[in-house]
Design an enzyme around this catalytic site. Structure first.
Site, PDB file in Angstrom:
ATOM      1  CG  ASP A 316      12.476 -35.431  -1.606  1.00  0.00           C
ATOM      2  OD1 ASP A 316      13.458 -35.687  -0.895  1.00  0.00           O
ATOM      3  OD2 ASP A 316      11.763 -34.423  -1.449  1.00  0.00           O
ATOM      4  CD  GLU A 352      13.975 -38.707   1.723  1.00  0.00           C
ATOM      5  OE1 GLU A 352      14.968 -38.293   2.357  1.00  0.00           O
ATOM      6  OE2 GLU A 352      13.286 -37.963   0.986  1.00  0.00           O
TER       7      GLU A 352
END
Length: 680
Positions: A316, A352
């Site tokens: 993330d 990401e």
């Protein structure tokens, strides 16, 4: 820096026994204690300087979670004692004892019968990823027993695994399963952190997802889930949040690392160390310049691979991990550590590739070992199918693996993790049903969630009984799914999209632990045609290596003696695309030839990989278009095998046939795949 550390043991009544750790080596306080076994609850108290302006926040009155705890039990109740200051006086010091208000660390039983477990090790180019949520996937599943719904065991239920297999899924990407905390602001509103991007334990599987969490059984249950998925040849990828923790900004609680070594674990503002650098939008950012923080992250990654046997990670806001100082640095220490690590470097690593800080959008800029969520793929495919002008050239690039992003640094098409929808944003059904977000349920007056969704409601905002609008929406869903499954790269499906799941237009359901976010399995029967279409696309992709090449197209013959290029593009008139036609603002229709005999790969036996050849015709225009097929050099006869206008994935022996130079009607807003007839 700590002066000394106390290990605090808690019995079943909550009575605390403190043991001072007698040894200090390399800034690590340690000791040996007899008679401690699985199920023991514990925490730490750290004695040392407290001077927030200098970044020092030791306070022995705050019971701290072990950053290396393998299991954690209990919840944060947001009592004032959790904070380093009294409410109403942020510059003061709060010496109230937080024991009883903070979760406790647990000693776990490390033993587990893995039987004959083997990691599937599915090659990237053969992978189909399914992003899902442990709780949300099974809370409403009728075949999962009530006591197992929303748990690791529920996700491993045979009915759920059968669904994965029917779709052709090779890997589940689980939204955060590290122990996380519901934010104070959400708790005050009566909401919960549903997504889980608020980690407090990087080694501990989230207790709330265990059917029987007592005494650390969440570890055993998680391992059982992995074993069951591996038996079905399905990999487990974890969405991990190493960019920040649940301790928030300078006004957040003292739960763990803040009270152990605040300066080492967090990025602090250089000239005002009371405050935190925030590249994540959550209040703090982990300090990846610190060797102790890097060690924590790498130890955690290795633990999940070696002890929990997961098959990869999706990082993330991964750009945060590359911030050595202020700028994102693709040569950062973190990447160096991953590259040389004999364990972590061998599993799937998905970035990401952005964060919320300056220069944080880094799609295409991660090192060669990494794959990336391709946000440009998502945006371009959405734009193309909603009829935006001047998108054809970029659409072609995204469809063929985004060589403009990944080829220059030696990466392959599978560096692109392709997706049209993900947890963050509209579901597939909502993408074709709403022009605007509808996030009222989140209690933020619609300020949260992205405003630029590149969605199109097909003429009506939200649910409608209009049969023409509903038919168009169904076709658009099929267009987007078919594009995803036919593109070079790794397709990622969002859970429930194959069922027609809706969140009623909410594009930021991070706090909705309700039926709004849970997968509604009654839709499986209502939208059986969509489920079957998605599964048929998965089988079609699996059967044809030309759709999942390991190398980029070259636009020329691949081997000596080959007459045809590996790929060719045509206008609807059958003429080859030119520079002018690529730049045509109107261009919403194109036909691409995929040469099954132009694959430059060898199989496991060293033999040439051969496949059928295909024409894929895209029509994003609002009217039907007659497309003329290429001349006989590309194939004498073709059979329609996929048509999103009808929702059919046909057997090539029974589909409609068209001769070379013949014409095919491309229905408005549809995609057609034709397979070349005859021997390869």
């Amino acid at each position: 820096m700590a002066e000394y550390v106390e290990l605090c043991l808690f019995d079943d009544t909550g009575r605390e026994t403190r043991v001072r750790l007698p040894e200090v080596d390399g800034f690590v306080h340690h000791g040996y204690l007899l008679g401690v076994g699985p199920g023991q609850r514990y925490g730490y108290r750290v004695h040392g300087p407290y001077d927030p302006k200098r970044g020092l926040r030791c306070n022995p009155n705050k019971l701290l979670i072990d950053p290396y705890a393998k299991a954690i039990t209990g919840t944060v109740d947001w009592d004032e004692s959790l904070f380093g200051y009294p409410f109403g006086d942020p510059d003061g010091r709060n010496d109230a004892d937080s024991a009883g208000h903070v979760p406790l660390s647990l000693v776990v039983n490390p033993f587990f019968d893995w039987a004959n477990d083997r990691p599937p090790k599915t090659p990237y180019n053969e992978s189909v990823v399914y992003e899902t949520h442990v709780r949300g996937l099974t809370m409403l599943h009728p075949e999962v027993p009530q006591r197992l719904r929303g748990t690791y065991a529920g996700l491993a239920h045979p009915a759920v695994i059968d669904h994965f297999k029917a779709l052709g899924v090779t890997a589940v990407e689980l939204m955060p399963v590290h122990q996380f905390v519901t934010d104070h602001g959400l708790a005050e509103k009566g909401l919960r952190n549903y997504w889980g991007y608020n980690t407090i334990g990087f080694f501990a599987p989230h207790e709330g997802y265990a059917a029987l969490p007592e005494t650390g059984n969440q570890v055993q249950e998680f391992k059982g889930m992995v074993r069951a998925l591996h038996e079905a040849d399905i990999e487990v990828i974890l969405d991990v949040v190493y960019n920040h923790t649940a301790e928030g900004n300078h006004l957040g609680p003292t739960l763990s690392m803040r009270g152990i070594d605040n300066q080492a674990y967090y990025r602090l503002v250089d000239d005002d160390q009371k405050h935190y650098m925030d590249y994540t939008g959550t209040g703090n950012s982990l300090n990846v310049r610190s060797p102790h923080t890097l060690q924590l992250i790498m130890d955690s990654l290795r633990y999940w691979v070696t002890e929990m046997r997961v098959d990869g990670f999706r990082f993330d806001l991964a750009a945060t991990l590359a911030r050595e100082f202020y700028d994102v640095d693709r040569l950062s220490t973190f990447f160096d550590l991953v590259q040389q690590d004999p364990v972590v470097s061998q599993v799937k690593l998905i970035a990401e590739p952005w964060d919320v800080g300056p220069g944080g959008y880094q799609v295409g800029n991660f090192p060669p070992l990494w794959t990336e969520w391709n946000g440009k793929y998502r945006d371009t495919v959405r734009d193309f199918w909603r009829g935006e002008p001047a998108t054809l050239g970029e659409f072609a690039s995204r469809f063929t693996g985004s060589s403009d992003l990944y080829q220059d640094d030696g990466r392959r098409p599978y560096a692109s993790i392709n997706f049209v929808t993900a947890h963050d944003g509209f579901t597939l059904t909502d993408l074709v049903s709403y022009n605007e977000k509808h996030n009222q349920a989140n209690g933020e007056d619609g300020r949260d969630g992205a405003d630029d969704n590149r969605s199109w409601n097909c003429g009506v905002e939200g649910p409608t009984d209009d049969p023409e609008v509903n038919e168009l929406r169904a076709r658009q869903r099929r267009n987007l799914l078919a594009t995803l499954m036919l593109s070079q790269g790794v397709p990622m499906l969002l859970h429930g999209d194959e069922l027609g799941r809706t969140q009623d237009g909410n594009n930021n359901a991070y706090c909705q632990d309700t039926e709004l976010s849970w997968v509604d399995w009654t839709l499986a029967e209502k939208n059986r045609d969509l489920v079957e279409f998605t599964g048929a696309l998965g089988a079609f992709r699996r059967a044809h290596p030309v759709l999942r090449r390991r190398r980029f197209f070259q636009g020329k013959p691949i081997r000596k003696g080959d007459e045809l290029r590996d790929i060719a593009w045509f206008t609807p008139s059958g003429a080859e695309m030119t520079e002018r036609t690529w730049e045509d603002d109107f261009g919403r229709c194109v036909v691409v030839f995929l040469n099954g005999e132009g694959i430059p790969d060898l199989d496991q036996r060293g033999m040439r990989v051969l496949d059928d050849s295909f024409l894929v015709a895209f029509n994003a225009h609002h009217e039907d278009i007659e497309a003329t097929l290429p001349n006989a050099d590309y194939g004498p006869e073709w059979t329609v095998v996929v048509d999103t206008a009808t929702g059919v994935v046909a057997d090539p022996r029974t589909g409609e046939t068209v001769s070379a130079g013949g014409r095919v009607t491309l229905s408005a807003r549809s995609l057609v795949v034709l397979q070349r007839n005859g021997a390869r």
